[in-house]
Design an enzyme around this catalytic site. Structure first.
Site, mmCIF file in Angstrom:
data_model
loop_
_atom_site.group_PDB
_atom_site.id
_atom_site.type_symbol
_atom_site.label_atom_id
_atom_site.label_comp_id
_atom_site.label_asym_id
_atom_site.label_seq_id
_atom_site.Cartn_x
_atom_site.Cartn_y
_atom_site.Cartn_z
ATOM 1 N N SER A 1 0.860 -1.162 0.063
ATOM 2 C CA SER A 1 0.021 -0.033 0.009
ATOM 3 C C SER A 1 1.048 1.152 0.122
ATOM 4 O O SER A 1 1.562 1.585 1.075
ATOM 5 C CB SER A 1 -1.077 0.069 1.075
ATOM 6 O OG SER A 1 -1.468 1.298 1.272
ATOM 7 N N HIS B 1 -1.183 -1.220 -4.267
ATOM 8 C CA HIS B 1 -2.385 -0.988 -3.657
ATOM 9 C C HIS B 1 -2.524 0.799 -3.462
ATOM 10 O O HIS B 1 -1.596 1.303 -2.690
ATOM 11 C CB HIS B 1 -2.632 -1.474 -2.437
ATOM 12 C CG HIS B 1 -3.951 -1.371 -1.879
ATOM 13 N ND1 HIS B 1 -5.027 -2.056 -2.303
ATOM 14 C CD2 HIS B 1 -4.460 -0.838 -0.725
ATOM 15 C CE1 HIS B 1 -6.098 -1.714 -1.384
ATOM 16 N NE2 HIS B 1 -5.804 -0.832 -0.409
ATOM 17 N N ASP C 1 -4.631 3.910 -2.039
ATOM 18 C CA ASP C 1 -5.733 4.200 -1.023
ATOM 19 C C ASP C 1 -5.971 5.638 -1.207
ATOM 20 O O ASP C 1 -5.362 6.408 -0.737
ATOM 21 C CB ASP C 1 -5.266 3.993 0.413
ATOM 22 C CG ASP C 1 -5.152 2.379 0.541
ATOM 23 O OD1 ASP C 1 -6.153 1.730 0.470
ATOM 24 O OD2 ASP C 1 -4.155 2.157 1.390
ATOM 25 N N MET D 1 -8.522 8.491 0.032
ATOM 26 C CA MET D 1 -9.493 8.988 1.129
ATOM 27 C C MET D 1 -9.888 10.439 1.024
ATOM 28 O O MET D 1 -9.003 11.305 0.729
ATOM 29 C CB MET D 1 -8.760 8.820 2.470
ATOM 30 C CG MET D 1 -8.226 7.406 2.513
ATOM 31 S SD MET D 1 -7.189 7.233 4.111
ATOM 32 C CE MET D 1 -6.675 5.793 4.162
ATOM 33 N N HIS E 1 -8.261 1.643 -4.284
ATOM 34 C CA HIS E 1 -9.267 1.540 -3.417
ATOM 35 C C HIS E 1 -9.739 2.825 -2.928
ATOM 36 O O HIS E 1 -9.228 3.672 -2.152
ATOM 37 C CB HIS E 1 -8.635 0.836 -2.200
ATOM 38 C CG HIS E 1 -9.457 0.682 -0.843
ATOM 39 N ND1 HIS E 1 -8.905 0.282 0.345
ATOM 40 C CD2 HIS E 1 -10.731 0.740 -0.531
ATOM 41 C CE1 HIS E 1 -9.836 0.238 1.374
ATOM 42 N NE2 HIS E 1 -10.877 0.577 0.715
ATOM 43 N N MET F 1 -11.870 5.250 -0.896
ATOM 44 C CA MET F 1 -12.777 5.559 0.402
ATOM 45 C C MET F 1 -13.252 7.005 0.504
ATOM 46 O O MET F 1 -12.787 7.717 1.216
ATOM 47 C CB MET F 1 -11.768 5.191 1.578
ATOM 48 C CG MET F 1 -11.353 3.775 1.987
ATOM 49 S SD MET F 1 -9.630 3.716 2.809
ATOM 50 C CE MET F 1 -8.590 3.567 1.411
ATOM 51 N N MET G 1 -12.218 -5.316 4.709
ATOM 52 C CA MET G 1 -11.236 -4.573 5.545
ATOM 53 C C MET G 1 -10.997 -5.227 6.667
ATOM 54 O O MET G 1 -11.989 -5.821 7.324
ATOM 55 C CB MET G 1 -12.220 -2.973 5.781
ATOM 56 C CG MET G 1 -12.217 -2.327 4.644
ATOM 57 S SD MET G 1 -10.629 -1.788 3.803
ATOM 58 C CE MET G 1 -9.600 -1.329 5.012
ATOM 59 N N ASP H 1 -7.432 -6.394 3.530
ATOM 60 C CA ASP H 1 -6.639 -4.809 3.673
ATOM 61 C C ASP H 1 -6.584 -4.507 5.132
ATOM 62 O O ASP H 1 -7.754 -4.203 5.605
ATOM 63 C CB ASP H 1 -7.454 -4.198 2.807
ATOM 64 C CG ASP H 1 -6.846 -2.758 2.645
ATOM 65 O OD1 ASP H 1 -5.637 -2.499 3.210
ATOM 66 O OD2 ASP H 1 -7.428 -1.645 1.910
HETATM 67 C C1 DX5 Z 1 -6.484 1.562 5.476
HETATM 68 C C2 DX5 Z 1 -6.104 1.141 3.952
HETATM 69 C C3 DX5 Z 1 -5.231 0.294 3.929
HETATM 70 C C4 DX5 Z 1 -3.796 0.528 4.510
HETATM 71 C C5 DX5 Z 1 -3.052 -0.923 4.919
HETATM 72 O O1 DX5 Z 1 -7.751 2.444 5.171
HETATM 73 O O2 DX5 Z 1 -6.979 0.853 3.297
HETATM 74 O O3 DX5 Z 1 -4.639 -0.181 2.684
HETATM 75 O O4 DX5 Z 1 -2.878 1.203 3.832
HETATM 76 O O5 DX5 Z 1 -2.015 -0.355 5.860
HETATM 77 P P1 DX5 Z 1 -1.470 -1.427 7.013
HETATM 78 O O6 DX5 Z 1 -1.031 -2.697 6.048
HETATM 79 O O7 DX5 Z 1 -0.368 -0.670 7.435
HETATM 80 O O8 DX5 Z 1 -2.599 -1.852 7.987
HETATM 81 ZN ZN ZN Z 2 -6.679 -0.051 1.308
#
Ligand code: DX5
Ligand code: ZN
Length: 218
Positions: A8, A33, A35, A37, A66, A68, A137, A175
């Site tokens: 990620s 990956h 993320d 947000m 991903h 969010m 998740m 994840d």
């Molecule tokens: C959390 C993200 C994850 C996060 C995972 O909201 O969707 O992808 O980056 O990070 P780790 O592996 O550190 O939990």
């Molecule tokens: Zn994620």
């Protein structure tokens, strides 16, 4: 076959993003990956298109994005244009999930659905044939480096049997809180893809850690 490993980028050092991308390119990782947000769906803001740009230019592996964010349909076309190969939206953010997934596929991407820890996998029964990927998740979304929620194992097993029953090729992605200690148990339970942020980027030797995640899950 070992699990697909998806580091990620959220946990990368953005001061040297290009080097971090090259490191993942040179590693045994399978996907990036990414993320995204919005500070509304989750209590944190990460990044968006300015980070997709260097990824599209330099990443040599699948871009697993991903989202969010609330009302993700607004950005489907823009993420296709930005180079996403897989676009995952949250079940909890989509009033018309069937439409959202079709929209993603019509833009040439694979469609994923993410479930928050409290959302039962049984809610996906009627939509599973449309899901290329289900992202379970295993932490509350919003931040890297949180601890793994153990109930995820039960969800993986239940989802795996739903997938078998409907005969789809849906991949199960985990994840949040994935470590060298739980990677094998997650794969044994039925996970196909492991996202790893802190475990990879917090390690002294990320390339080696990725190789270990691959061999542990083989
Ligand atoms: C959390 C993200 C994850 C996060 C995972 O909201 O969707 O992808 O980056 O990070 P780790 O592996 O550190 O939990
Ligand atoms: Zn994620």
């Amino acid at each position: 076959m070992s699990a697909r490993i998806a580091p990620s980028i959220l946990s990368a050092d953005f001061g040297k993003l290009y080097e971090e991308i090259q490191m993942i390119n040179d590693s045994q990782a399978d996907w990036f990956h990414v993320d995204v947000m919005d500070g509304v769906f989750v209590p944190n803001i990460s990044f968006g298109f300015p980070v997709m740009k260097p990824l599209k230019a330099s990443a040599k592996k699948t871009l697993d994005v991903h989202l969010m964010i609330v009302d993700p349909d607004r950005y489907t076309a823009a993420f296709a244009e930005a180079g996403a190969h897989i676009l995952t939206v949250h079940y909890e953010a989509c009033t018309h999930l069937h439409r959202s997934l079709n929209n993603i596929k019509n833009h040439g991407m694979q469609a994923g659905v993410a479930l928050n820890p409290h959302t039962p996998v049984s809610l996906l029964k009627d939509i599973l044939p449309l899901c290329d990927l289900v992202c379970l998740m295993s932490v509350n979304p919003g931040f890297g480096g949180q601890s793994f929620i153990e109930n995820t194992y039960t969800k993986i097993r239940e989802l795996k049997s739903m997938i078998k029953e409907c005969g789809s090729n849906t991949l199960i992605e985990i994840d949040g809180g994935v470590t060298l200690a739980n990677a094998k148990a997650l794969t044994d339970a039925g996970a196909d893809v492991l996202v790893a942020g802190n475990t990879v980027f917090g390690s002294a030797n990320p390339i080696q850690t990725i190789a270990e995640l691959k061999s542990i899950t083989a």
